[in-house]
Design a protein around this motif. Structure first.
Motif, PDB file in Angstrom:
ATOM      1  N   UNK A 228       0.857  -1.189   0.000  1.00  0.00           N
ATOM      2  CA  UNK A 228       0.000   0.000   0.000  1.00  0.00           C
ATOM      3  C   UNK A 228       0.887   1.230   0.000  1.00  0.00           C
ATOM      4  N   UNK A 229       0.903   1.942  -1.111  1.00  0.00           N
ATOM      5  CA  UNK A 229       1.746   3.129  -1.271  1.00  0.00           C
ATOM      6  C   UNK A 229       0.926   4.403  -1.156  1.00  0.00           C
ATOM      7  N   UNK A 230       1.565   5.482  -0.768  1.00  0.00           N
ATOM      8  CA  UNK A 230       0.936   6.788  -0.787  1.00  0.00           C
ATOM      9  C   UNK A 230       1.095   7.406  -2.160  1.00  0.00           C
ATOM     10  N   UNK A 231       0.017   7.415  -2.946  1.00  0.00           N
ATOM     11  CA  UNK A 231       0.005   7.885  -4.335  1.00  0.00           C
ATOM     12  C   UNK A 231       1.152   7.228  -5.115  1.00  0.00           C
ATOM     13  N   UNK A 232       1.780   7.956  -6.025  1.00  0.00           N
ATOM     14  CA  UNK A 232       2.821   7.362  -6.872  1.00  0.00           C
ATOM     15  C   UNK A 232       4.224   7.778  -6.455  1.00  0.00           C
ATOM     16  N   UNK A 233       4.343   8.323  -5.260  1.00  0.00           N
ATOM     17  CA  UNK A 233       5.643   8.762  -4.760  1.00  0.00           C
ATOM     18  C   UNK A 233       6.624   7.593  -4.708  1.00  0.00           C
ATOM     19  N   UNK A 234       7.801   7.773  -5.294  1.00  0.00           N
ATOM     20  CA  UNK A 234       8.880   6.777  -5.364  1.00  0.00           C
ATOM     21  C   UNK A 234       8.548   5.604  -6.292  1.00  0.00           C
ATOM     22  N   UNK A 235       7.677   5.812  -7.262  1.00  0.00           N
ATOM     23  CA  UNK A 235       7.284   4.694  -8.123  1.00  0.00           C
ATOM     24  C   UNK A 235       8.467   4.110  -8.899  1.00  0.00           C
ATOM     25  N   UNK A 236       9.453   4.938  -9.269  1.00  0.00           N
ATOM     26  CA  UNK A 236      10.617   4.418  -9.987  1.00  0.00           C
ATOM     27  C   UNK A 236      11.454   3.511  -9.087  1.00  0.00           C
ATOM     28  N   UNK A 237      11.552   3.882  -7.816  1.00  0.00           N
ATOM     29  CA  UNK A 237      12.288   3.048  -6.867  1.00  0.00           C
ATOM     30  C   UNK A 237      11.524   1.755  -6.613  1.00  0.00           C
ATOM     31  N   UNK A 238      10.200   1.846  -6.546  1.00  0.00           N
ATOM     32  CA  UNK A 238       9.378   0.648  -6.377  1.00  0.00           C
ATOM     33  C   UNK A 238       9.624  -0.324  -7.525  1.00  0.00           C
ATOM     34  N   UNK A 239       9.673   0.212  -8.744  1.00  0.00           N
ATOM     35  CA  UNK A 239       9.897  -0.633  -9.926  1.00  0.00           C
ATOM     36  C   UNK A 239      11.237  -1.351  -9.850  1.00  0.00           C
ATOM     37  N   UNK A 240      12.223  -0.703  -9.247  1.00  0.00           N
ATOM     38  CA  UNK A 240      13.552  -1.301  -9.144  1.00  0.00           C
ATOM     39  C   UNK A 240      13.658  -2.282  -7.979  1.00  0.00           C
ATOM     40  N   UNK A 241      12.983  -1.993  -6.868  1.00  0.00           N
ATOM     41  CA  UNK A 241      13.175  -2.765  -5.643  1.00  0.00           C
ATOM     42  C   UNK A 241      12.158  -3.879  -5.433  1.00  0.00           C
ATOM     43  N   UNK A 242      10.969  -3.764  -6.037  1.00  0.00           N
ATOM     44  CA  UNK A 242       9.929  -4.773  -5.786  1.00  0.00           C
ATOM     45  C   UNK A 242       9.455  -5.356  -7.113  1.00  0.00           C
ATOM     46  N   UNK A 243       9.845  -6.567  -7.375  1.00  0.00           N
ATOM     47  CA  UNK A 243       9.407  -7.240  -8.599  1.00  0.00           C
ATOM     48  C   UNK A 243       8.484  -8.421  -8.302  1.00  0.00           C
ATOM     49  N   UNK A 244       8.302  -8.714  -7.014  1.00  0.00           N
ATOM     50  CA  UNK A 244       7.555  -9.911  -6.649  1.00  0.00           C
ATOM     51  C   UNK A 244       6.153  -9.634  -6.135  1.00  0.00           C
ATOM     52  N   UNK A 245       5.720  -8.374  -6.111  1.00  0.00           N
ATOM     53  CA  UNK A 245       4.350  -8.102  -5.651  1.00  0.00           C
ATOM     54  C   UNK A 245       3.365  -8.494  -6.753  1.00  0.00           C
ATOM     55  N   UNK A 246       2.186  -8.913  -6.331  1.00  0.00           N
ATOM     56  CA  UNK A 246       1.149  -9.311  -7.284  1.00  0.00           C
ATOM     57  C   UNK A 246       0.247  -8.146  -7.669  1.00  0.00           C
ATOM     58  N   UNK A 247       0.037  -7.231  -6.719  1.00  0.00           N
ATOM     59  CA  UNK A 247      -0.881  -6.105  -6.920  1.00  0.00           C
ATOM     60  C   UNK A 247      -0.253  -4.857  -6.320  1.00  0.00           C
ATOM     61  N   UNK A 248      -0.414  -3.727  -6.994  1.00  0.00           N
ATOM     62  CA  UNK A 248       0.040  -2.443  -6.459  1.00  0.00           C
ATOM     63  C   UNK A 248      -1.155  -1.730  -5.845  1.00  0.00           C
ATOM     64  N   UNK A 249      -1.098  -1.578  -4.515  1.00  0.00           N
ATOM     65  CA  UNK A 249      -2.147  -0.845  -3.814  1.00  0.00           C
ATOM     66  C   UNK A 249      -1.732   0.599  -3.603  1.00  0.00           C
ATOM     67  N   UNK A 250      -2.715   1.502  -3.669  1.00  0.00           N
ATOM     68  CA  UNK A 250      -2.391   2.926  -3.599  1.00  0.00           C
ATOM     69  C   UNK A 250      -3.482   3.688  -2.858  1.00  0.00           C
ATOM     70  N   UNK A 251      -3.059   4.494  -1.880  1.00  0.00           N
ATOM     71  CA  UNK A 251      -3.961   5.452  -1.244  1.00  0.00           C
ATOM     72  C   UNK A 251      -3.867   6.746  -2.040  1.00  0.00           C
ATOM     73  N   UNK A 252      -4.994   7.186  -2.585  1.00  0.00           N
ATOM     74  CA  UNK A 252      -4.929   8.306  -3.518  1.00  0.00           C
ATOM     75  C   UNK A 252      -6.122   9.233  -3.341  1.00  0.00           C
TER      76      UNK A 252
END
Length: 448
Positions: A228-252
């Motif tokens: 569960x992320x806060x909006x899209x903040x750090x999305x590029x880092x997420x793409x680099x660090x997390x490849x095993x999540x099934x779903x991207x959750x977002x509070x927006x």
């Protein structure tokens, strides 16, 4: 599951084998998977398409705050509280609620079996601080060895505890923890070129998320895992660090439209997207009064886009549902330990996406008014009545079509949402509350 013995000649051994197999099947949780092809992504439960019509749900009677624990109350009180809440949710069409990990497994199963409502089980992952070696640490340091050990152990225990619990739809890790990375403190490591202190902390956070996802999957391979992320903040880092999540959750919280959210997630992550929080408060900060029509407008706009971005609709196809924030007002949220019996109308933050009551330099977001249901006073047991607002009745009608139905095109969705009348739902909300007030008054007169 039930069965009928149609012949008295059934062999005892066969009957026992059948009985045991039935009992075994009843104890198994559902198998939830993510299906993905050129048309997008969708959830499937036991092989059947499933679109999340979700709600952020909690239970805090007026006069209490975050320290109140519904699950510590007597069973008969819990069952009555759930009856009042879950019946309204079921009638609205909600099939999933988001709950934090303090709930015991038996109540997740109870809600599922009695009301047909799944739970997205959420571990906050140190979002609000953490006990480390007997000391409460306010700002969680995701690079610290002991902290990492504590959090991963908690995740492992949670997965083990709920692995076979019917009613758990999905695992959710964190709650916009990225917003908690902006704090001052001594740092001993060098900051890499091109990075900020916050981005370094973010890498520690998201890499630990990735480890936590693996821990869950090592225990439970039958359910998706989301962060569960806060909006899209750090999305590029997420793409680099997390490849095993099934779903991207977002509070927006962006107002009536999510803007480019679906496109960016598709481009950067290519993962199914679940808005785990979104919504609008029901208080107009400029007019200084309740504004149910304003709230209904924003929620209808948000859900329209969630439907339009679903699998097979010709757009991004990465929407698997959404989770409205929230079911009932939180009277404790302004000062958290004061004025717990007062419905404060203080606006604690500003958001220009909510244009009706936005004015530069002034706050317009009222934390205690996000419920699509108004909360009545609690009795001595902690039970209270809910009074649905216009948004409840609007969503009850708006969400009664299935966006995964191939006959439900975006044209159908737009026509469906376009004919919804907010004024009609405001009238229904007023009539609902009036009918209860009249009934209560009649009971008082009868008693006299």
């Amino acid at each position: 599951m039930s069965f009928i013995i149609r012949s008295k000649t059934v062999l005892y051994g066969n009957f026992l084998l059948f009985f045991l197999s039935v009992g075994f099947l009843k104890a198994q949780s559902d198998i939830v998977t993510v299906f993905k092809d050129d048309s997008g992504s969708k959830l499937q439960v036991n092989g059947k398409d499933f679109f999340i019509i979700g709600m952020n749900w909690d239970y805090f009677p007026t006069g209490t705050n975050y320290s109140y624990n519904l699950w510590a109350q007597p069973d008969d009180m819990i069952k009555e509280a759930l009856r009042r809440e879950m019946q309204l949710l079921k009638e609205m069409g909600v099939n999933t609620i988001r709950q934090y990990s303090g709930i015991p497994p038996k109540w997740v199963e109870y809600i599922y079996k009695n009301y047909g409502i799944f739970t997205v089980l959420n571990h906050s992952f140190g979002r609000y601080g953490l006990m480390v070696d007997g000391e409460y640490v306010v700002n969680t340091d995701y690079s610290e060895k002991k902290t990492k050990e504590i959090l991963l152990n908690e995740i492992k225990e949670l997965a083990r505890k709920f692995k076979n619990t019917p009613g758990v739809l999905m695992w959710l890790i964190g709650n916009e923890n990225n917003y908690g990375l902006f704090w001052k403190g001594a740092e001993t490591e060098d900051i890499p070129t091109g990075e900020t202190l916050e981005s370094v902390r973010a890498r520690h956070l998201y890499s630990l998320f990735s480890e936590a996802i693996d821990e869950i999957k090592n225990t439970d391979k039958n359910r998706p895992v989301a962060i569960c992320n806060g909006d899209l903040l750090f999305i590029d880092i997420i793409a680099e660090e997390i490849r095993n999540m099934d779903v991207f959750g977002i509070n927006v919280y962006r107002g009536v439209s999510f803007g480019d959210m679906f496109e960016k997630v598709k481009d950067k992550l290519d993962k199914p997207l679940l808005p785990t929080e979104f919504g609008a408060d029901a208080y107009n900060a400029l007019l200084n009064l309740e504004d149910q029509l304003m709230q209904a407008k924003y929620l209808m706009g948000n859900w329209r886009e969630i439907f339009e971005q679903a699998y097979g609709k010709g757009k991004q196809g990465n929407s698997i549902g959404g989770m409205t924030f929230q079911f009932s007002d939180g009277w404790w949220k302004y000062m958290q330990d004061k004025n717990l019996d007062i419905h404060d109308n203080n606006a604690s933050w500003s958001n220009g996406g909510y244009t009706e009551d936005f004015k530069p330099g002034l706050n317009n977001m009222n934390e205690e008014w996000f419920g699509i249901c108004e909360k009545g006073p609690a009795d001595e047991k902690g039970l209270y009545r809910l009074f649905p607002r216009a948004a409840y009745f609007a969503l009850k009608e708006a969400l009664n079509i299935n966006p995964l139905d191939e006959n439900v095109t975006n044209g159908v969705i737009n026509n469906h949402f376009g004919r919804l009348d907010k004024e009609e739902y405001l009238t229904k909300a007023k009539e609902y509350k009036k009918s209860y007030s009249s009934s209560a008054e009649s009971k008082i007169r009868s008693a006299e």
